[in-house]
Design a protein around this motif. Structure first.
Motif, PDB file in Angstrom:
ATOM      1  N   LYS A   1      -5.550  18.364  61.531  1.00  0.00           N
ATOM      2  CA  LYS A   1      -5.363  17.352  60.493  1.00  0.00           C
ATOM      3  C   LYS A   1      -6.693  16.818  59.950  1.00  0.00           C
TER       4      LYS A   1
ATOM      5  N   ARG B   1      -3.215  10.344  61.332  1.00  0.00           N
ATOM      6  CA  ARG B   1      -4.009  11.489  61.776  1.00  0.00           C
ATOM      7  C   ARG B   1      -4.532  11.331  63.201  1.00  0.00           C
TER       8      ARG B   1
ATOM      9  N   MET C   1     -13.738  -1.379  60.234  1.00  0.00           N
ATOM     10  CA  MET C   1     -14.625  -1.550  61.390  1.00  0.00           C
ATOM     11  C   MET C   1     -16.033  -1.075  61.058  1.00  0.00           C
TER      12      MET C   1
ATOM     13  N   ASP D   1      -1.786  18.887  52.673  1.00  0.00           N
ATOM     14  CA  ASP D   1      -2.818  18.304  53.525  1.00  0.00           C
ATOM     15  C   ASP D   1      -4.038  18.015  52.643  1.00  0.00           C
TER      16      ASP D   1
ATOM     17  N   SER E   1     -10.508   9.104  67.290  1.00  0.00           N
ATOM     18  CA  SER E   1     -10.304   7.905  68.115  1.00  0.00           C
ATOM     19  C   SER E   1     -10.423   6.671  67.223  1.00  0.00           C
ATOM     20  N   ARG E   2      -9.859   5.575  67.649  1.00  0.00           N
ATOM     21  CA  ARG E   2      -9.911   4.294  66.919  1.00  0.00           C
ATOM     22  C   ARG E   2      -9.440   4.496  65.478  1.00  0.00           C
ATOM     23  N   ASP E   3      -8.481   5.374  65.330  1.00  0.00           N
ATOM     24  CA  ASP E   3      -7.989   5.762  64.007  1.00  0.00           C
ATOM     25  C   ASP E   3      -6.535   5.323  63.920  1.00  0.00           C
ATOM     26  N   THR E   4      -6.271   4.373  63.023  1.00  0.00           N
ATOM     27  CA  THR E   4      -4.917   3.815  62.963  1.00  0.00           C
ATOM     28  C   THR E   4      -4.022   4.554  61.976  1.00  0.00           C
ATOM     29  N   THR E   5      -4.547   5.598  61.336  1.00  0.00           N
ATOM     30  CA  THR E   5      -3.705   6.370  60.425  1.00  0.00           C
ATOM     31  C   THR E   5      -2.892   7.382  61.223  1.00  0.00           C
TER      32      THR E   5
ATOM     33  N   GLU F   1      -7.099  17.353  53.204  1.00  0.00           N
ATOM     34  CA  GLU F   1      -8.392  17.900  53.615  1.00  0.00           C
ATOM     35  C   GLU F   1      -8.364  19.419  53.770  1.00  0.00           C
TER      36      GLU F   1
ATOM     37  N   CYS G   1     -10.553   7.120  55.361  1.00  0.00           N
ATOM     38  CA  CYS G   1     -10.720   5.902  56.159  1.00  0.00           C
ATOM     39  C   CYS G   1      -9.829   5.958  57.392  1.00  0.00           C
ATOM     40  N   PRO G   2     -10.426   5.812  58.595  1.00  0.00           N
ATOM     41  CA  PRO G   2      -9.602   5.872  59.807  1.00  0.00           C
ATOM     42  C   PRO G   2      -8.785   4.615  60.057  1.00  0.00           C
ATOM     43  N   ARG G   3      -8.994   3.581  59.237  1.00  0.00           N
ATOM     44  CA  ARG G   3      -8.295   2.315  59.464  1.00  0.00           C
ATOM     45  C   ARG G   3      -7.312   1.972  58.356  1.00  0.00           C
ATOM     46  N   GLY G   4      -7.087   2.902  57.446  1.00  0.00           N
ATOM     47  CA  GLY G   4      -6.124   2.647  56.385  1.00  0.00           C
ATOM     48  C   GLY G   4      -6.590   1.646  55.341  1.00  0.00           C
TER      49      GLY G   4
END
Lengths: 264, 660, 130
Positions: free
Chosen positions: B340, B398, C24, A165, B392-396, A167, C77-80
């Motif tokens: 995560k 996780r 974003m 992991d 939220s709004r997280d495309t990975t 993080e 990064c939450p958007r890859g």
């Protein structure tokens, strides 16, 4: 068990200890590291863009050599591990890179990324098992508060490295536990040490190292372990005089706990 | 010879812009059997229907093909129109030249050729159509609501008020759901419990409502109007009838190390416990995992101290079987796990908490009696940072790709409540976007900024570290392009929400569809938002998608209306397109029985006439009431004995032949 | 061949293999970038510029030489999106031009101490020179 072994440039000279202790410990644990013949420097940094082909070639030569033996390749240095693992993934996943590299190298058999790149720590965790390791410890490091310093290259990007992991990693803490010591988790264990910026902008490296060492010391860490020669260098050389935490390669503590340190 | 009428719809420009409709009509005229063909601007309009009815009469049509949109849209319309003109409604076929053709193609030439092929296939099929008559099935006048939160309660109350029986099945020991854990509600800031508990009491005392708490759905069979559910009433180990709810058992229980689910683990509870003061029923349960009596055999203190003799260690789970006409899913949500997201340091820092934990921390009935203190040292924080969009709004892999919808508003609520009670605490909110559509919602958020001085900073938090006795929030200020390190005594994470863990299991049990995020799918996202595509299954609350309390209550009411529409009918017309078995060719292998998802096929020994000889053989039997016409059995049948009315093997082959 | 700024930005995106449009602008990449303190353009702004077809000010920024490829931005990064790859692509587009090397090899020995591992030299030469 005999593993193909990729030492990398630094482990034969400046980071000899990392290598020697690893080999001694391996003996005690019943496996052997057999150095790959004619391995070449991995380049130390992974070529991040897709049109860099030349800088990927040396890694592929080593990977293909391991594939021709038994398909496994063990690394020790974080940077080598990172580069080999990512180039390997390119060869398996990226058709364009694969085609260009194979066209250039003209190997006996085109290389498709089939080698399994294993870090020494992964051998301990996944092939031997930390429980088994704990059983072989003869001089447990009881009472010692050890902090794991992961740095960047083993963990990220998690999708390709598949190491832990990114993080909230646990492999080194579990390793420390297996040796009988007490792992101490601190916030900066996966933050960058500054790496090669030491050559260009020493103050940046000092700033980053200071955060890491302060964070560790505040949590009561008495010594840090790492798997990377450059991290080890920065943590020692670019530390402020007031924060001298002993820095060890993880293999040194391993050899000590297995009772083979003095043999090196 | 059949007399077939073909009607090609323009659907305005939807079809006509990409398909040469006149050419389609023209080209089918030469097909043997086609007696009439025409194109028309809107076949579904009154004019279009009249055109069809007039042609049926004028040309003596015996079959109709409409080349138009998906049968899901207008098959019923055209069947009714044909029926009014004296034709059996099952003699109408639709060729879908919109969704399957004009909408997915650009080249008019190619699309026209495809439309002609589709029309030919439908013509080939309709020639083999037979008149079918719907059967009837009765409707059980009772509804099942799965989930006892605000969504389930509202749906149940609305159904009950209309005079029908409703059962609520709730898996936890009390009804009330997530709303019972909240402190105040936006945008009016009224106390959540104050507006929820009257509804809980009303449901509990309503003559038409039966509540099964600490219960789960074990099995569901049947079909719309005739469902049968098996409810597992988990052993409470306490008699609901005898217990007076005095609470002495919990007080004396020596095992007090279990984490209180109701308080989000912020305090411990005893092994025998009532989750919260207003719980319904006000009867404890024994958590056997943590009970000394169950784990070691020693103890039994609760039984000794209970003045009512209500403790029943020997109680076992009980199964109740009940029939229902309709089922409502109201299974709600839970916050995602923070495991995560190590960068937020949630696991290691007690002062990094989730928003739901914050609700408990500011609730007068919560673990700190509503005093806002740090969990690490019990001191009042001097500064609090709220973080939006955590996961939220997280495309990975996780996070969740969607916006959790409720967080922007409750962040503003939390920030304002802190400022209202403790004006000296610094409050900062980190956000990506502030999304506050809804009546009085944006005004609510602006009040937090303009009246209460809450600092809103556009930018995400990257890491939270501990620096001595406080936290350091490493964030970015996107507008100015700067890195910030903000000291804070407490950080509250607005974690994404996800459907309850058992949604997927229930979906399988009910053959109700769910999306990739495990939210239940509605029959039509705009026009049938509270119905599942599976007949008789309705959706209420967050199990269908993120929504706040006002929206949940509105949707819960809508689901109730749909249920009432169903329960008020005495009979339902069944779909006549069901499977049928040819006894002559059935070998009795029962491959069909194995693949039937509805349990509609059984086996029976029957005397069968084979070439003049009577023979006793094992034959597959279809229960037409249970069969949903999916056709799985017809595919599995090795001898072709199983056939589907309206979609017979011959009809399908004729369609294929017409195209190839 | 002379490329317009917009074409150059498109070329950078192509060789990086990164879908910058997924960004974003939440700023999470910049929030805890360990090298951010000395960057004149933080990672989220770096991505923003490329998304909008601008590259000239990026090529002149010190972000190129401060980024350590630690991949913290990419990991969080939450958007890859992978900002590290974008920075690398611009950096390479600079040092691939003649006379744009950033390390003077003749001056290097002075920087090297007894303990410095070869790994540091190889990395630095790969990152700052071509």
């Amino acid at each position: 068990m005999v593993y193909n072994y990729y030492p990398g440039c630094t482990l034969s000279t400046k980071a000899k200890q990392l290598d020697l202790y690893a080999k001694k410990a391996a003996e005690a644990l019943g496996f052997e590291l057999a150095e790959l013949k004619e391995w070449q420097c991995c380049g130390a940094v992974y070529p991040l863009v897709q049109d860099e082909i030349g800088t990927r070639l040396s890694s592929v030569r080593s990977l293909a050599a391991a594939a021709a033996i038994d398909g496994k390749l063990v690394t020790l240095c974080s940077a080598c591990h990172h580069v080999l693992k990512r180039v390997n993934s390119d060869m398996a996943e990226n058709k364009e890179i694969n085609a260009k590299v194979n066209a250039y190298l003209e190997l006996d058999k085109p290389y498709q990324g089939e080698t399994q790149v294993l870090h020494y720590l992964e051998v301990l965790r996944d092939e031997i098992g930390f429980e088994e390791l704990a059983k072989k410890v003869v001089k447990p490091l009881t009472g010692r508060k050890i902090g794991a310093y992961y740095g960047c290259l083993l963990l990220r990007p998690a999708g390709v490295m598949q190491f832990d992991d990114p993080e909230n990693p646990s492999i080194l803490e579990d390793f420390i536990k297996a040796l009988g010591a007490e792992p101490v988790v601190y916030d900066y264990r996966n933050e960058c040490c500054g790496g090669y910026i030491a050559l260009k902008d020493k103050s940046s490296a000092q700033n980053m190292v200071s955060k890491i060492l302060t964070s560790a010391a505040n949590k009561g860490v008495e010594a840090l372990i790492t798997a990377c020669p450059l991290c080890s260098y920065n943590l020692q050389v670019n530390a402020a005089a007031a924060q001298p935490l002993p820095i060890f390669y993880f293999t040194e503590l391993l050899a000590e706990a297995l009772g083979v340190k003095e043999e090196v | 010879m059949q007399k077939i009428g073909v009607f090609v719809c323009w659907c305005g420009s939807n079809i006509a812009a990409t398909v040469d409709v006149a050419r389609v009509a023209e080209s089918v005229k030469s097909i043997p059997g086609v007696a009439f063909a025409a194109d028309y601007r809107y076949m579904c309009s009154e004019g279009g229907q009249e055109l069809m009815q007039k042609a049926i009469k004028d040309y003596g049509l015996s079959r109709v093909v409409v080349c138009s949109c998906s049968p899901r849209m207008h098959e019923a319309t055209f069947r009714k129109a044909a029926q009014a003109a004296g034709l059996n409604p099952y003699l109408v076929e639709i060729a879908n030249i919109r969704e399957h053709c004009s909408w997915v193609h650009k080249d008019k030439e190619v699309a026209t050729a495809k439309a002609i092929a589709l029309a030919k296939a439908a013509i080939a099929k309709v020639k083999l159509n037979t008149p079918l008559v719907s059967g009837e099935s009765a409707v059980v006048k009772r509804a099942l609501v799965i989930g006892g939160g605000i969504a389930g309660l509202q749906t149940a109350l609305d159904i009950a008020e209309a005079g029908y029986k409703v059962d609520i099945v709730e898996k936890t020991p009390s009804i009330g759901g997530k709303m019972s854990q909240l402190d105040k509600t936006f945008p009016t800031l009224d106390c959540s419990a104050c507006i929820l508990t009257p509804k809980m009491v009303e449901a509990a005392t309503h003559e038409n409502i039966t509540i099964y708490t600490y219960s789960e759905i074990e099995k569901v069979s049947g079909y719309v109007g005739q469902f049968e559910a098996v409810i597992r009433k988990k052993a409470r180990s306490v008699s609901v009838d005898r217990c007076s709810g005095c609470g002495i058992c919990s007080e004396k229980c020596p095992s007090k190390k279990a984490k209180s689910e109701f308080d989000q683990g912020l305090r411990n509870r005893s092994a025998i416990y009532i989750p919260f003061a207003q719980a319904i029923p006000n009867v404890p349960v024994i958590d056997r995992e943590n009970c000394l009596k169950f784990q070691t055999g020693k103890c039994g203190i609760c039984a000794k101290v209970c003045p009512a003799g209500a403790i029943e260690y020997e109680q076992e789970d009980e199964l109740v079987t009940q029939k229902y006409g309709a089922i409502v899913l109201a299974t709600g949500f839970e916050p995602i796990d923070m495991a995560k997201f190590g960068e937020f340091n949630y696991e290691y820092c007690p002062d990094v908490i989730t928003s739901l934990e914050f609700e408990r921390l500011t609730n007068a009935a919560g673990p700190t009696q509503g005093h806002l203190v740090r969990l690490s040292d019990g001191k009042k924080p001097k500064s609090i940072v709220f973080v939006s969009c955590v996961g939220s709004r997280d495309t990975t892999e996780r996070g969740k790709t969607y916006c959790s919808k409720i967080c922007c508003m409750y962040n503003a609520k939390h920030a304002m409540l802190v400022k209202e009670k403790y004006p000296d605490i610094d409050v900062q909110v980190f956000y990506i976007d502030v999304r506050t559509p809804g009546k009085s919602f944006d005004e609510f958020y602006r009040r937090a900024v303009e009246e209460y001085g809450v600092q809103y900073t556009k930018g995400m938090v990257g890491k939270i570290t501990e620096e001595g006795d406080h936290l350091l929030v490493h964030a970015s200020d996107v507008a100015s392009g700067a890195q910030l390190s903000v000291p804070a005594d407490m950080v509250v994470l607005a974690t994404a929400i996800k459907p309850a863990a058992d949604a997927r299991k229930l979906a399988t049990m009910l053959t109700a569809s769910i999306d990739t995020n495990d939210f239940f799918t509605e029959a039509h996202p705009k026009l049938r938002p509270v119905e599942s595509p599976t007949a008789g299954i309705f959706l209420s609350g967050v199990c269908q998608g993120p929504k706040d309390i006002p929206e949940t209550v509105a949707q819960a009411g809508a689901a109730a209306v749909k249920v009432l529409g169903l329960l008020s009918k005495d009979k339902l017309l069944t779909n006549p397109c069901v499977a049928t078995c040819n006894e002559q060719t059935c070998s009795g292998c029962l491959a069909c029985e194995k693949v039937c998802p509805y349990g509609a096929i059984s086996a029976e020994y029957k005397l069968v006439n084979v070439k003049g000889l009577k023979e006793r053989r094992l034959i597959a039997q279809v229960n037409e009431a249970l069969c949903q016409g999916c056709g799985a059995c017809t595919v599995a049948c090795p001898s072709g004995a199983m056939d589907l009315k309206g979609f017979s093997n011959k009809q399908i082959m004729a369609e294929v032949d017409a195209i190839c | 061949m002379h490329l317009t700024e917009k074409e150059e930005a498109a070329e950078i995106l192509r060789i990086s293999g990164v879908k910058a449009d997924n960004c974003m602008q939440c700023g999470k990449c910049s929030a805890a970038c360990p090298a951010g303190a000395k960057m004149d353009i933080l990672p989220h702004r770096f991505v923003w510029e490329l998304m909008n077809g601008r590259v000239n000010n990026l090529a002149a920024s010190n972000t190129l030489w401060q980024c350590l490829s630690c991949f913290t931005c990419s990991a969080r990064c939450p958007r890859g999106v992978d900002p590290a790859k974008l920075i690398e692509a611009v950096r390479l587009s600079v040092i691939r031009k003649q006379g744009e090397n950033r390390l003077n090899v003749d001056e290097l020995p002075a920087e090297i101490d007894e303990m410095m591992p070869q790994q540091a030299l190889v990395s630095a030469l790969r990152k700052y020179n071509k």
